[in-house]
Design a protein around this motif. Structure first.
Motif, PDB file in Angstrom:
ATOM      1  N   THR A 117       0.830  -1.212   0.000  1.00 56.33           N
ATOM      2  CA  THR A 117       0.000   0.000   0.000  1.00 56.33           C
ATOM      3  C   THR A 117       0.861   1.257   0.000  1.00 56.33           C
ATOM      4  O   THR A 117       0.593   2.213  -0.741  1.00 56.33           O
ATOM      5  CB  THR A 117      -0.938  -0.005   1.220  1.00 56.33           C
ATOM      6  OG1 THR A 117      -1.755  -1.169   1.200  1.00 56.33           O
ATOM      7  CG2 THR A 117      -1.825   1.226   1.224  1.00 56.33           C
ATOM      8  N   GLU A 118       1.915   1.254   0.814  1.00 54.24           N
ATOM      9  CA  GLU A 118       2.789   2.422   0.903  1.00 54.24           C
ATOM     10  C   GLU A 118       3.499   2.703  -0.412  1.00 54.24           C
ATOM     11  O   GLU A 118       3.763   3.859  -0.753  1.00 54.24           O
ATOM     12  CB  GLU A 118       3.820   2.203   2.015  1.00 54.24           C
ATOM     13  CG  GLU A 118       3.212   2.195   3.417  1.00 54.24           C
ATOM     14  CD  GLU A 118       4.204   1.741   4.468  1.00 54.24           C
ATOM     15  OE1 GLU A 118       5.368   1.415   4.091  1.00 54.24           O
ATOM     16  OE2 GLU A 118       3.831   1.694   5.662  1.00 54.24           O
ATOM     17  N   ARG A 119       3.798   1.657  -1.178  1.00 52.87           N
ATOM     18  CA  ARG A 119       4.489   1.834  -2.458  1.00 52.87           C
ATOM     19  C   ARG A 119       3.514   1.937  -3.631  1.00 52.87           C
ATOM     20  O   ARG A 119       3.912   1.844  -4.785  1.00 52.87           O
ATOM     21  CB  ARG A 119       5.475   0.688  -2.681  1.00 52.87           C
ATOM     22  CG  ARG A 119       6.523   0.588  -1.582  1.00 52.87           C
ATOM     23  CD  ARG A 119       7.607  -0.406  -1.901  1.00 52.87           C
ATOM     24  NE  ARG A 119       8.478  -0.623  -0.751  1.00 52.87           N
ATOM     25  CZ  ARG A 119       9.652  -1.259  -0.817  1.00 52.87           C
ATOM     26  NH1 ARG A 119      10.094  -1.727  -1.976  1.00 52.87           N
ATOM     27  NH2 ARG A 119      10.377  -1.411   0.267  1.00 52.87           N
ATOM     28  N   ASP A 120       2.250   2.118  -3.295  1.00 54.33           N
ATOM     29  CA  ASP A 120       1.204   2.359  -4.289  1.00 54.33           C
ATOM     30  C   ASP A 120       1.069   1.200  -5.289  1.00 54.33           C
ATOM     31  O   ASP A 120       0.875   1.419  -6.481  1.00 54.33           O
ATOM     32  CB  ASP A 120       1.475   3.661  -5.045  1.00 54.33           C
ATOM     33  CG  ASP A 120       0.226   4.174  -5.768  1.00 54.33           C
ATOM     34  OD1 ASP A 120      -0.885   3.843  -5.302  1.00 54.33           O
ATOM     35  OD2 ASP A 120       0.370   4.877  -6.783  1.00 54.33           O
ATOM     36  N   VAL A 121       1.195  -0.017  -4.779  1.00 56.79           N
ATOM     37  CA  VAL A 121       0.977  -1.187  -5.631  1.00 56.79           C
ATOM     38  C   VAL A 121      -0.052  -2.120  -4.983  1.00 56.79           C
ATOM     39  O   VAL A 121       0.055  -3.338  -5.095  1.00 56.79           O
ATOM     40  CB  VAL A 121       2.286  -1.957  -5.914  1.00 56.79           C
ATOM     41  CG1 VAL A 121       3.134  -1.225  -6.927  1.00 56.79           C
ATOM     42  CG2 VAL A 121       3.060  -2.235  -4.631  1.00 56.79           C
ATOM     43  N   ALA A 122      -1.022  -1.519  -4.284  1.00 56.62           N
ATOM     44  CA  ALA A 122      -2.141  -2.328  -3.801  1.00 56.62           C
ATOM     45  C   ALA A 122      -2.775  -3.013  -4.998  1.00 56.62           C
ATOM     46  O   ALA A 122      -2.847  -2.446  -6.098  1.00 56.62           O
ATOM     47  CB  ALA A 122      -3.153  -1.457  -3.072  1.00 56.62           C
ATOM     48  N   PHE A 123      -3.246  -4.213  -4.817  1.00 54.42           N
ATOM     49  CA  PHE A 123      -3.667  -5.030  -5.961  1.00 54.42           C
ATOM     50  C   PHE A 123      -4.811  -4.405  -6.745  1.00 54.42           C
ATOM     51  O   PHE A 123      -5.757  -3.852  -6.185  1.00 54.42           O
ATOM     52  CB  PHE A 123      -4.098  -6.422  -5.488  1.00 54.42           C
ATOM     53  CG  PHE A 123      -4.659  -7.272  -6.603  1.00 54.42           C
ATOM     54  CD1 PHE A 123      -3.826  -7.836  -7.539  1.00 54.42           C
ATOM     55  CD2 PHE A 123      -6.042  -7.449  -6.725  1.00 54.42           C
ATOM     56  CE1 PHE A 123      -4.341  -8.603  -8.576  1.00 54.42           C
ATOM     57  CE2 PHE A 123      -6.557  -8.214  -7.755  1.00 54.42           C
ATOM     58  CZ  PHE A 123      -5.713  -8.789  -8.675  1.00 54.42           C
ATOM     59  N   ASP A 124      -4.702  -4.513  -8.069  1.00 56.02           N
ATOM     60  CA  ASP A 124      -5.831  -4.300  -8.962  1.00 56.02           C
ATOM     61  C   ASP A 124      -5.674  -5.287 -10.114  1.00 56.02           C
ATOM     62  O   ASP A 124      -4.580  -5.792 -10.382  1.00 56.02           O
ATOM     63  CB  ASP A 124      -5.907  -2.853  -9.469  1.00 56.02           C
ATOM     64  CG  ASP A 124      -4.689  -2.450 -10.267  1.00 56.02           C
ATOM     65  OD1 ASP A 124      -4.432  -3.056 -11.325  1.00 56.02           O
ATOM     66  OD2 ASP A 124      -3.960  -1.538  -9.817  1.00 56.02           O
ATOM     67  N   ALA A 125      -6.757  -5.561 -10.789  1.00 55.79           N
ATOM     68  CA  ALA A 125      -6.772  -6.623 -11.799  1.00 55.79           C
ATOM     69  C   ALA A 125      -6.326  -6.142 -13.178  1.00 55.79           C
ATOM     70  O   ALA A 125      -6.552  -6.831 -14.172  1.00 55.79           O
ATOM     71  CB  ALA A 125      -8.174  -7.234 -11.878  1.00 55.79           C
ATOM     72  N   THR A 126      -5.686  -5.007 -13.251  1.00 49.26           N
ATOM     73  CA  THR A 126      -5.235  -4.497 -14.542  1.00 49.26           C
ATOM     74  C   THR A 126      -4.006  -5.272 -15.016  1.00 49.26           C
ATOM     75  O   THR A 126      -3.231  -5.794 -14.207  1.00 49.26           O
ATOM     76  CB  THR A 126      -4.884  -3.001 -14.439  1.00 49.26           C
ATOM     77  OG1 THR A 126      -3.848  -2.837 -13.455  1.00 49.26           O
ATOM     78  CG2 THR A 126      -6.108  -2.196 -14.016  1.00 49.26           C
ATOM     79  N   PRO A 127      -3.776  -5.331 -16.347  1.00 49.28           N
ATOM     80  CA  PRO A 127      -2.644  -6.097 -16.884  1.00 49.28           C
ATOM     81  C   PRO A 127      -1.280  -5.611 -16.406  1.00 49.28           C
ATOM     82  O   PRO A 127      -0.330  -6.380 -16.351  1.00 49.28           O
ATOM     83  CB  PRO A 127      -2.792  -5.920 -18.404  1.00 49.28           C
ATOM     84  CG  PRO A 127      -4.230  -5.579 -18.621  1.00 49.28           C
ATOM     85  CD  PRO A 127      -4.647  -4.801 -17.417  1.00 49.28           C
ATOM     86  N   GLY A 128      -1.159  -4.333 -16.045  1.00 51.05           N
ATOM     87  CA  GLY A 128       0.145  -3.806 -15.665  1.00 51.05           C
ATOM     88  C   GLY A 128       0.510  -3.959 -14.209  1.00 51.05           C
ATOM     89  O   GLY A 128       1.593  -3.521 -13.800  1.00 51.05           O
TER      90      GLY A 128
END
Length: 292
Positions: free
Chosen positions: A162-173
């Motif tokens: 979360t702190e590194r702004d990579v909380a999960f999302d289902a996008t390809p990237g």
């Protein structure tokens, strides 16, 4: 009483679970459940319905393949109550019966726009870095449950994501962003549980991956150890089809006996043939020679 108070001088070896995290798993909804275990033996206590079995089933999900996994065993329900991966992801918390057709309907805390995460970090004092296992579940546009299986060489946790702004999302990237955010770690992504499990098992040193995970799954559901022999027989020994194994052994025995008898017959024929040749030689030597 704590172990250090007893001065037991316990030395832990191998990989041990040090951190365990859940997000949107069962009735733990919209917040991170964080257990700091520090690789020590842990006693999990709580009132009925507080989520003990939900935590244990989360750990089972992290480690054990579905064919060996039965939910709610630690709750003494023998895998009943219809718990499943999907019901845990959606947060099933109640059932209602229809007044019209008496059908049973489940009520959920979340809809299929949610995602669920299970994370376990395993430390080993004899290795350079810990191993982190991460599983993510979400639903695609057709409402079918999807899964990511991830192994990380390093200490990964959900707060850091979360702190590194990579909380999960289902996008390809998302995978690329995840790798970039934790570039100092080695991240391995798997599409199947089997590939993920084989990689994990090879790193922790399982000699027989399937047997080890099956035994772990069975012992989780242990409620009573009044009969040690029965426990070992039913929980720790691999299942075996005795009748089939006996038939195979019998066939092999009959084949060996047939080969033995065949060799014995050939040996007798060879011996008889040698005796006959000697008799013929003796007979030819006894014929008198006539001179004219």
């Amino acid at each position: 009483m704590l172990e250090n108070e007893l001065d037991l001088d316990i030395h832990h070896t191998g990989y041990r679970l040090s951190h365990f995290q859940l997000f949107n798993w069962g009735t733990f909804s919209d917040y991170i459940v964080n257990l700091d275990l520090a690789g020590e033996n842990t006693l999990l206590t709580g009132a009925n319905g507080s989520g003990k079995t939900t935590l244990v089933d989360g750990l089972l999900t992290l480690l054990v393949p579905r064919e060996y996994r039965a939910y709610n065993l630690s709750g003494g329900q023998d895998g009943k109550e219809g718990r499943s991966e999907e019901s845990y992801v959606l947060g099933a918390y109640s059932t209602t019966k229809s007044e019209h057709d008496y059908s049973v309907n489940k009520e959920y805390l979340r809809d299929k726009s949610c995602h669920s995460i299970i994370l376990g970090q395993f430390d080993n004092a004899n290795t350079e870095y810990p191993l982190t296992l991460l599983q993510i579940r979400y639903f695609n546009q057709n409402g079918v449950l999807q899964r990511y299986f991830i192994l990380c060489e390093g200490a990964l946790d959900l707060q850091a994501m979360t702190e590194r702004d990579v909380a999960f999302d289902a996008t390809p990237g998302w995978k690329k962003r995840m790798q970039a955010a934790f570039s100092s770690y080695k991240l391995f992504f798997f599409d199947t549980f089997k590939a993920y499990s084989i990689e994990f098992a090879s790193r922790v040193g399982f000699r027989d991956r399937e047997k080890a995970l099956r035994i772990f799954s069975q012992t989780v559901g242990m409620k009573d150890l009044s009969n040690l022999n029965e426990f070992i027989r039913t929980r720790m020994l691999s299942e075996m089809d005795i009748e089939s194994e006996f038939k195979k052994t019998l066939v092999n025995f009959e084949t060996l006996m047939g080969t033995k008898n065949s060799l014995k017959k050939k040996k007798n024929r060879f011996c008889n043939s040698g005796q006959l040749n000697r008799k013929r030689t003796n007979s030819s030597n006894s014929i008198p020679s006539w001179s004219v």
